[in-house]
Scaffold this motif. Structure first.
Motif, PDB file in Angstrom:
ATOM      1  N   ALA A  81      -3.568  -1.824  -4.164  1.00 37.41           N
ATOM      2  CA  ALA A  81      -3.970  -0.398  -3.480  1.00 37.41           C
ATOM      3  C   ALA A  81      -2.942   0.648  -3.651  1.00 37.41           C
ATOM      4  N   HIS A  82      -3.326   1.709  -4.249  1.00 36.57           N
ATOM      5  CA  HIS A  82      -2.289   2.876  -3.772  1.00 36.57           C
ATOM      6  C   HIS A  82      -2.713   3.569  -2.343  1.00 36.57           C
ATOM      7  N   HIS A  83      -1.819   3.245  -1.372  1.00 36.47           N
ATOM      8  CA  HIS A  83      -2.220   3.357  -0.050  1.00 36.47           C
ATOM      9  C   HIS A  83      -1.372   4.515   0.580  1.00 36.47           C
ATOM     10  N   GLN A  84      -0.578   5.370  -0.191  1.00 38.24           N
ATOM     11  CA  GLN A  84       0.129   6.380   0.475  1.00 38.24           C
ATOM     12  C   GLN A  84      -0.853   7.476   0.551  1.00 38.24           C
ATOM     13  N   LYS A  85      -0.345   8.273   1.742  1.00 40.77           N
ATOM     14  CA  LYS A  85      -1.094   9.578   2.037  1.00 40.77           C
ATOM     15  C   LYS A  85      -0.312  10.742   2.266  1.00 40.77           C
ATOM     16  N   ILE A  86      -0.140  11.552   1.173  1.00 32.71           N
ATOM     17  CA  ILE A  86       0.966  12.456   0.690  1.00 32.71           C
ATOM     18  C   ILE A  86       0.159  13.669   0.520  1.00 32.71           C
ATOM     19  N   VAL A  87       0.595  14.897   0.881  1.00 36.72           N
ATOM     20  CA  VAL A  87       0.291  16.212   0.403  1.00 36.72           C
ATOM     21  C   VAL A  87       1.786  17.020   0.170  1.00 36.72           C
ATOM     22  N   VAL A  88       2.023  17.741  -0.898  1.00 36.47           N
ATOM     23  CA  VAL A  88       3.144  18.288  -1.150  1.00 36.47           C
ATOM     24  C   VAL A  88       2.765  19.860  -1.356  1.00 36.47           C
ATOM     25  N   ILE A  89       3.258  20.907  -0.894  1.00 35.64           N
ATOM     26  CA  ILE A  89       2.974  22.294  -1.190  1.00 35.64           C
ATOM     27  C   ILE A  89       4.249  22.727  -1.701  1.00 35.64           C
ATOM     28  N   SER A 121      10.946   5.135   3.544  1.00 36.21           N
ATOM     29  CA  SER A 121      10.969   3.747   3.466  1.00 36.21           C
ATOM     30  C   SER A 121       9.626   3.539   2.583  1.00 36.21           C
ATOM     31  N   ARG A 122      10.040   2.455   1.470  1.00 32.24           N
ATOM     32  CA  ARG A 122       8.789   2.370   0.500  1.00 32.24           C
ATOM     33  C   ARG A 122       8.429   0.834   0.410  1.00 32.24           C
ATOM     34  N   THR A 123       6.899   0.810  -0.017  1.00 30.68           N
ATOM     35  CA  THR A 123       6.672  -0.453  -0.583  1.00 30.68           C
ATOM     36  C   THR A 123       6.061  -0.213  -1.961  1.00 30.68           C
ATOM     37  N   ARG A 124       6.759  -0.949  -2.965  1.00 31.74           N
ATOM     38  CA  ARG A 124       6.337  -0.877  -4.431  1.00 31.74           C
ATOM     39  C   ARG A 124       6.237  -2.046  -4.906  1.00 31.74           C
ATOM     40  N   PRO A 125       5.093  -2.554  -5.195  1.00 30.95           N
ATOM     41  CA  PRO A 125       4.877  -3.981  -5.909  1.00 30.95           C
ATOM     42  C   PRO A 125       5.414  -4.216  -7.220  1.00 30.95           C
ATOM     43  N   GLU A 126       5.806  -5.450  -7.339  1.00 30.15           N
ATOM     44  CA  GLU A 126       6.303  -5.648  -8.941  1.00 30.15           C
ATOM     45  C   GLU A 126       5.245  -5.639  -9.821  1.00 30.15           C
ATOM     46  N   HIS A 127       5.146  -4.603 -10.765  1.00 24.21           N
ATOM     47  CA  HIS A 127       3.958  -4.410 -11.526  1.00 24.21           C
ATOM     48  C   HIS A 127       4.525  -3.455 -12.746  1.00 24.21           C
ATOM     49  N   GLY A 128       3.934  -3.597 -13.855  1.00 23.51           N
ATOM     50  CA  GLY A 128       4.299  -2.685 -15.019  1.00 23.51           C
ATOM     51  C   GLY A 128       5.770  -2.667 -15.347  1.00 23.51           C
ATOM     52  N   GLY A 129       6.624  -3.509 -14.879  1.00 24.56           N
ATOM     53  CA  GLY A 129       7.949  -3.442 -15.477  1.00 24.56           C
ATOM     54  C   GLY A 129       8.978  -3.062 -14.234  1.00 24.56           C
ATOM     55  N   LEU A 130       8.243  -2.783 -13.228  1.00 28.57           N
ATOM     56  CA  LEU A 130       9.078  -2.418 -12.018  1.00 28.57           C
ATOM     57  C   LEU A 130       9.191  -3.269 -11.053  1.00 28.57           C
ATOM     58  N   ASP A 131      10.461  -3.256 -10.524  1.00 32.55           N
ATOM     59  CA  ASP A 131      10.627  -4.335  -9.485  1.00 32.55           C
ATOM     60  C   ASP A 131      10.095  -4.303  -8.178  1.00 32.55           C
ATOM     61  N   LEU A 132       9.867  -5.087  -7.343  1.00 26.33           N
ATOM     62  CA  LEU A 132       9.511  -5.091  -6.235  1.00 26.33           C
ATOM     63  C   LEU A 132      10.559  -4.428  -5.144  1.00 26.33           C
ATOM     64  N   LEU A 139       2.259  -5.665  -1.687  1.00 21.44           N
ATOM     65  CA  LEU A 139       1.229  -5.630  -2.709  1.00 21.44           C
ATOM     66  C   LEU A 139       0.672  -4.262  -2.927  1.00 21.44           C
ATOM     67  N   ASP A 140       0.534  -3.388  -2.029  1.00 21.27           N
ATOM     68  CA  ASP A 140       0.052  -1.890  -2.057  1.00 21.27           C
ATOM     69  C   ASP A 140       1.632  -0.912  -2.167  1.00 21.27           C
ATOM     70  N   THR A 141       1.145   0.059  -2.553  1.00 14.48           N
ATOM     71  CA  THR A 141       2.300   1.485  -2.465  1.00 14.48           C
ATOM     72  C   THR A 141       2.035   2.040  -1.153  1.00 14.48           C
ATOM     73  N   GLU A 142       3.261   2.067  -0.561  1.00 18.87           N
ATOM     74  CA  GLU A 142       3.176   2.736   0.956  1.00 18.87           C
ATOM     75  C   GLU A 142       4.471   3.711   0.958  1.00 18.87           C
ATOM     76  N   CYS A 143       4.288   4.410   1.853  1.00 18.06           N
ATOM     77  CA  CYS A 143       5.502   5.600   2.309  1.00 18.06           C
ATOM     78  C   CYS A 143       5.682   5.888   3.795  1.00 18.06           C
ATOM     79  N   ASP A 144       6.661   5.325   4.423  1.00 20.66           N
ATOM     80  CA  ASP A 144       6.781   5.267   5.724  1.00 20.66           C
ATOM     81  C   ASP A 144       8.098   6.246   5.956  1.00 20.66           C
TER      82      ASP A 144
END
Length: 558
Positions: free
Chosen positions: A195-203, A305-316, A441-446
């Motif tokens: 899942a894409h689990h980040q909750k971000i708003v940028v102005i 700090s992030r979580t980004r899964p290994e997917h589509g050629g990108l490393d964990l 497994l999910d994308t996260e942003c802390d």
């Protein structure tokens, strides 16, 4: 009716901690921090990561007590300065502030979300017409009034299916019905089950919101969590009113300055990954900070700090998990956690080791009584029951509690916040839960803020960090932050201070008692088939490295 306020437990603090730690851009880990030393025969599953030998200390042979837990490239992506930083506890003020920020935006607004519902009201306490207060109407009004403004909304594709269950049109149809400068898109680029689990708003790339609050149905509430609040209502169909929803506890942050631009960079990466469209960073030089939001901190370093899964050629990337392990290893007196789930066996095992120590930290976890939905309860509820068995067996010194909050009429409050406070040293707020999928497994942003001993303003920053924890506990216990401070000081213990303030009636925290696991549920939890681990096990190396960075116990507030 009062709404929830931006959390300001003490006066705003100016933290002048010197130059920002060097930014690390990209997904790799830095060398020479936890790498490049002796290997170990401990049963880790990441043999490429070594630690300094046990005889080595910090710079010049001095002890490392109090050295940072936030290390770019290891426990965080980068550390940047926030000129102003604040936290919204519960969604009422957050939604109202987002509304005003969108309407005042000049060039671009990006929403990066797990779930999104344009039918929700953003500021029902304002007294205006409900139809003008709905998120979709606000976005349309913003682009209509400003021909230079572009707004993008990126939602996880399976999150859209949840929205369909609430009667919302598919986002692809919404996109066709909106102005050209208002774009709705779904992000399908994730591993199976992720899942894409980040909750971000940028102005305008100068103001960023990031944390645990989704801009969707069921989230709006005030910190009073009043029973039967008529404004706590799901969007209805047509002109019909939606049903009332239960009390909901949540948290997110707002920041300006270089930290906001760093979050904007992360949002731009997600937008390009999800849509294929590359957006250039904005270089507007203006003060984006909302004038009615009082900063909790000014000129403070914020780690991402992030979580980004290994997917589509990108490393964990699993900086979030490494930060969890680091703060558990580095804690001296108290770890306070608010999380939707408590199901990661690796995190629980690390806590278990600390509970067995005779002078280890108190650990308090605030969770919802049950997970949201039958399937989530099957996956996360059974895993929570299993890890609690081992934690309670290890809690020989009576230093662990898992509580759930209740309203004045003892209705369970759903906890969706993702907050951690470690001693008076570190404050973390973000999108990640204490479960395996949030670690790999999910994308996260802390986001995290750390008090580093010896730096200018450290004492006042420590006061702010522990004061925010006490403000949260006061909300849950139906008392004042001063009551919390006094109870913890009198007992010398976070756990015993809470026990002194708990009440059998009215607002309070209730100890959670897990259900007995039957053979089928126990097998499901032990297999982790519904929440598998996706990251290498680095606990032993992390523990050895960061245990040396604990502060002296006598210097830490309980």
């Amino acid at each position: 009716m009062p709404r929830s306020g931006t959390a300001v437990p003490v006066r705003p603090v100016v933290s002048r901690s010197g130059p920002v730690v060097g930014s690390v851009r990209g997904g790799g880990h830095t060398a020479g921090v936890m790498d490049g030393a002796e290997t170990t025969t401990e049963p880790d599953t990441d043999p490429g990561i070594g630690l300094p030998s046990s005889g080595r200390t910090g710079d010049g042979g001095r002890p490392e007590q109090g050295a940072p837990l936030l290390i770019p490239g290891e426990t965080c992506w980068r550390i940047e300065r926030a000129t102003r930083f604040a936290i919204f506890v519960d969604a009422a003020d957050y939604f109202a502030t987002v509304k005003r920020a969108v309407l005042s935006a000049e060039r671009r607004v990006l929403f990066i979300g797990w779930d999104f519902d344009p039918r929700i009201q953003l500021d029902p306490l304002d007294g205006g017409r409900p139809e003008d207060d709905r998120l979709g109407a606000v976005l349309d009004q913003a682009v209509t009034a400003n021909p230079q403004l572009h707004i993008g909304v990126l939602q996880w594709d399976l999150g859209m299916l949840r929205a369909l269950g609430r009667g919302l049109k598919p986002i692809v149809l919404l996109d066709r019905q909106t102005p050209d400068r208002l774009t709705f898109a779904v992000d399908t680029h994730h591993p199976v089950g992720g899942a894409h689990h980040q909750k971000i708003v940028v102005i305008d790339d100068c103001l960023a919101f990031a944390g645990g609050i989704d801009i969707t149905a069921d989230r709006w509430d005030t910190s009073e969590h009043a029973d039967g609040n008529p404004h706590r209502r799901r969007p209805g169909s047509g002109r019909a009113e939606g049903r009332l929803t239960g009390p909901w506890h949540d948290a997110t942050s707002i920041m300006a300055g270089p930290a906001a631009r760093a979050v904007a960079e992360l949002a731009l990466e997600r937008w390009e990954s999800g849509t294929g469209e590359r957006l250039e960073p904005l270089t507007l030089e203006r003060d984006c900070w909302p004038e009615d939001v009082e900063p909790l901190l000014t000129d403070v370093d914020v780690a991402i700090s992030r979580t980004r899964p290994e997917h589509g050629g990108l490393d964990l990337v699993h900086e979030i998990e490494l930060l969890w392990l680091a703060v558990i290893a580095g804690a001296r007196r108290a770890i306070y956690v608010e999380s939707q789930y408590f199901a990661s066996r690796r995190i629980a095992d690390a806590i278990t080791e600390r509970l067995r120590e005779p002078d280890g930290p108190d650990v308090v976890v605030v969770n919802p009584w049950t997970a949201d939905g039958w399937l989530s309860e099957k996956a996360m509820g059974t895993a929570r029951a299993l890890v609690l068995e081992s934690l309670r067996e290890a809690d020989v010194h009576d230093r662990f509690r898992l509580y759930t909050p209740v309203t004045e009429q003892r209705e369970h409050i759903y906890v969706h916040a993702k907050v951690t406070v470690v001693d008076d040293r570190l404050l973390r707020i973000g999108s990640s839960n204490v479960n395996n999928r949030s670690m790999g497994l999910d994308t996260e942003c802390d986001l995290a803020i750390e008090m580093v001993e010896g730096r200018p303003g450290a004492d006042r920053l420590a006061e702010t960090i522990v004061g925010f924890r006490d403000r949260l506990l006061a909300e849950h216990l139906g008392c004042t932050p001063e009551d919390v401070v006094a109870a913890i000081a009198d007992t010398g213990s976070l756990v015993q201070g809470i026990e002194r303030l708990r009440r059998p009636t009215g607002r309070s925290l209730v100890p959670f008692e897990p259900p007995e696991l039957g053979p089928a549920d126990r097998a499901l939890a032990e297999s982790e088939v519904m929440d598998p681990e996706k990251t290498p096990n680095r606990w032993r190396r992390v523990e050895r490295f960061f245990a040396r960075r604990r502060r002296p116990r006598a210097l830490v507030r309980p």
